[in-house]
Design a protein around this motif. Structure first.
Motif, PDB file in Angstrom:
ATOM      1  N   VAL A   1       0.858  -1.183   0.000  1.00  0.00           N
ATOM      2  CA  VAL A   1       0.000   0.000   0.000  1.00  0.00           C
ATOM      3  C   VAL A   1       0.893   1.231   0.000  1.00  0.00           C
ATOM      4  N   GLY A   2       0.479   2.265  -0.740  1.00  0.00           N
ATOM      5  CA  GLY A   2       1.243   3.504  -0.744  1.00  0.00           C
ATOM      6  C   GLY A   2       0.495   4.623  -1.433  1.00  0.00           C
ATOM      7  N   VAL A   3       1.184   5.754  -1.533  1.00  0.00           N
ATOM      8  CA  VAL A   3       0.641   6.936  -2.194  1.00  0.00           C
ATOM      9  C   VAL A   3       1.457   7.180  -3.452  1.00  0.00           C
ATOM     10  N   ILE A   4       0.767   7.418  -4.566  1.00  0.00           N
ATOM     11  CA  ILE A   4       1.455   7.680  -5.834  1.00  0.00           C
ATOM     12  C   ILE A   4       2.107   9.057  -5.776  1.00  0.00           C
ATOM     13  N   ASP A   5       3.432   9.072  -5.980  1.00  0.00           N
ATOM     14  CA  ASP A   5       4.209  10.317  -5.985  1.00  0.00           C
ATOM     15  C   ASP A   5       4.438  10.847  -7.394  1.00  0.00           C
ATOM     16  N   GLY A   6       4.480   9.965  -8.370  1.00  0.00           N
ATOM     17  CA  GLY A   6       4.730  10.368  -9.746  1.00  0.00           C
ATOM     18  C   GLY A   6       4.375   9.250 -10.701  1.00  0.00           C
ATOM     19  N   ILE A   7       3.979   9.644 -11.902  1.00  0.00           N
ATOM     20  CA  ILE A   7       3.570   8.673 -12.926  1.00  0.00           C
ATOM     21  C   ILE A   7       4.196   9.061 -14.254  1.00  0.00           C
ATOM     22  N   ASN A   8       4.809   8.095 -14.925  1.00  0.00           N
ATOM     23  CA  ASN A   8       5.290   8.283 -16.284  1.00  0.00           C
ATOM     24  C   ASN A   8       4.947   7.001 -17.045  1.00  0.00           C
ATOM     25  N   LEU A   9       3.688   6.904 -17.449  1.00  0.00           N
ATOM     26  CA  LEU A   9       3.239   5.682 -18.117  1.00  0.00           C
ATOM     27  C   LEU A   9       3.889   5.509 -19.478  1.00  0.00           C
TER      28      LEU A   9
ATOM     29  N   ARG B   1       6.043   6.055  -9.379  1.00  0.00           N
ATOM     30  CA  ARG B   1       6.742   6.214  -8.100  1.00  0.00           C
ATOM     31  C   ARG B   1       5.710   6.191  -6.983  1.00  0.00           C
ATOM     32  N   ILE B   2       5.879   5.268  -6.053  1.00  0.00           N
ATOM     33  CA  ILE B   2       4.973   5.120  -4.917  1.00  0.00           C
ATOM     34  C   ILE B   2       5.812   5.171  -3.649  1.00  0.00           C
ATOM     35  N   ASP B   3       5.472   6.111  -2.765  1.00  0.00           N
ATOM     36  CA  ASP B   3       6.224   6.289  -1.508  1.00  0.00           C
ATOM     37  C   ASP B   3       7.729   6.336  -1.761  1.00  0.00           C
ATOM     38  N   ASP B   4       8.117   7.123  -2.748  1.00  0.00           N
ATOM     39  CA  ASP B   4       9.521   7.362  -3.097  1.00  0.00           C
ATOM     40  C   ASP B   4      10.263   6.150  -3.661  1.00  0.00           C
ATOM     41  N   SER B   5       9.556   5.087  -4.020  1.00  0.00           N
ATOM     42  CA  SER B   5      10.168   3.937  -4.687  1.00  0.00           C
ATOM     43  C   SER B   5       9.644   3.884  -6.112  1.00  0.00           C
ATOM     44  N   VAL B   6      10.534   3.630  -7.058  1.00  0.00           N
ATOM     45  CA  VAL B   6      10.152   3.563  -8.473  1.00  0.00           C
ATOM     46  C   VAL B   6       9.897   2.109  -8.848  1.00  0.00           C
ATOM     47  N   TYR B   7       8.771   1.901  -9.511  1.00  0.00           N
ATOM     48  CA  TYR B   7       8.382   0.574  -9.993  1.00  0.00           C
ATOM     49  C   TYR B   7       8.118   0.660 -11.486  1.00  0.00           C
ATOM     50  N   ARG B   8       8.315  -0.453 -12.158  1.00  0.00           N
ATOM     51  CA  ARG B   8       7.860  -0.589 -13.537  1.00  0.00           C
ATOM     52  C   ARG B   8       6.377  -0.969 -13.471  1.00  0.00           C
ATOM     53  N   VAL B   9       5.634  -0.603 -14.499  1.00  0.00           N
ATOM     54  CA  VAL B   9       4.220  -0.967 -14.585  1.00  0.00           C
ATOM     55  C   VAL B   9       4.051  -1.890 -15.784  1.00  0.00           C
TER      56      VAL B   9
ATOM     57  N   ARG C   1      -3.554   8.510 -10.339  1.00  0.00           N
ATOM     58  CA  ARG C   1      -3.217   9.934 -10.243  1.00  0.00           C
ATOM     59  C   ARG C   1      -2.250  10.181  -9.095  1.00  0.00           C
ATOM     60  N   VAL C   2      -1.412  11.194  -9.258  1.00  0.00           N
ATOM     61  CA  VAL C   2      -0.506  11.604  -8.191  1.00  0.00           C
ATOM     62  C   VAL C   2      -1.343  11.954  -6.963  1.00  0.00           C
ATOM     63  N   GLY C   3      -0.913  11.459  -5.814  1.00  0.00           N
ATOM     64  CA  GLY C   3      -1.613  11.708  -4.561  1.00  0.00           C
ATOM     65  C   GLY C   3      -2.621  10.650  -4.194  1.00  0.00           C
ATOM     66  N   ALA C   4      -2.913   9.730  -5.119  1.00  0.00           N
ATOM     67  CA  ALA C   4      -3.902   8.678  -4.855  1.00  0.00           C
ATOM     68  C   ALA C   4      -3.313   7.593  -3.958  1.00  0.00           C
ATOM     69  N   ASN C   5      -4.132   7.090  -3.049  1.00  0.00           N
ATOM     70  CA  ASN C   5      -3.773   5.913  -2.248  1.00  0.00           C
ATOM     71  C   ASN C   5      -4.057   4.680  -3.091  1.00  0.00           C
TER      72      ASN C   5
ATOM     73  N   LEU D   1      -7.519   0.920  -6.304  1.00  0.00           N
ATOM     74  CA  LEU D   1      -7.671   2.311  -5.894  1.00  0.00           C
ATOM     75  C   LEU D   1      -8.333   2.340  -4.523  1.00  0.00           C
ATOM     76  N   LEU D   2      -7.754   3.121  -3.628  1.00  0.00           N
ATOM     77  CA  LEU D   2      -8.233   3.203  -2.250  1.00  0.00           C
ATOM     78  C   LEU D   2      -8.746   4.606  -1.955  1.00  0.00           C
ATOM     79  N   PRO D   3      -9.660   4.735  -1.009  1.00  0.00           N
ATOM     80  CA  PRO D   3     -10.186   6.060  -0.684  1.00  0.00           C
ATOM     81  C   PRO D   3      -9.105   6.948  -0.055  1.00  0.00           C
ATOM     82  N   ARG D   4      -9.320   8.264  -0.143  1.00  0.00           N
ATOM     83  CA  ARG D   4      -8.353   9.222   0.405  1.00  0.00           C
ATOM     84  C   ARG D   4      -8.097   9.010   1.885  1.00  0.00           C
ATOM     85  N   ASN D   5      -9.127   8.599   2.599  1.00  0.00           N
ATOM     86  CA  ASN D   5      -8.990   8.443   4.043  1.00  0.00           C
ATOM     87  C   ASN D   5      -8.500   7.049   4.448  1.00  0.00           C
ATOM     88  N   TYR D   6      -8.038   6.263   3.472  1.00  0.00           N
ATOM     89  CA  TYR D   6      -7.545   4.914   3.793  1.00  0.00           C
ATOM     90  C   TYR D   6      -6.324   5.037   4.689  1.00  0.00           C
TER      91      TYR D   6
END
Length: 89
Positions: free
Chosen positions: A21-29, A35-43, A63-67, A82-87
């Motif tokens: 679980v994490g928060v999306i920090d950046g997306i380059n599809l 990038r989720i919680d400062d870790s970069v993953y391939r999609v 989207r950036v900021g999404a849980n 996709l998780l709610p903002r208050n997750y």
């Protein structure tokens, strides 16, 4: 998992617990990266995006900021929830 997280109501196609679980920090599809919680993953180009309203949703819902909950294999994300903002993880 917190009591609040356990109290969340999710559809049957959501797991009881998310692998990660994490928060999306950046997306380059275009580059196939997220990038989720400062870790970069391939999609994976075949990654499945699940939302509470759809078992198979569009990648544009990421989207950036999404849980998100997600499953990665060897550093490649193959499934998102996709998780709610208050997750609360």
């Amino acid at each position: 998992m917190s009591t609040q997280a356990m109290a969340q109501k999710f559809p049957g196609y959501y797991p009881a617990e998310f692998p990660e679980v994490g928060v999306i920090d950046g997306i380059n599809l275009g580059a196939g990266e997220i990038r989720i919680d400062d870790s970069v993953y391939r999609v994976s180009p075949k990654a499945v995006i699940r939302s509470r309203s759809s078992k198979k949703d569009s990648v544009t819902r990421l989207r950036v900021g999404a849980n998100v909950g997600f499953r990665a294999r060897a550093g490649v994300i193959v499934e998102f929830w996709l998780l709610p903002r208050n997750y609360d993880k």
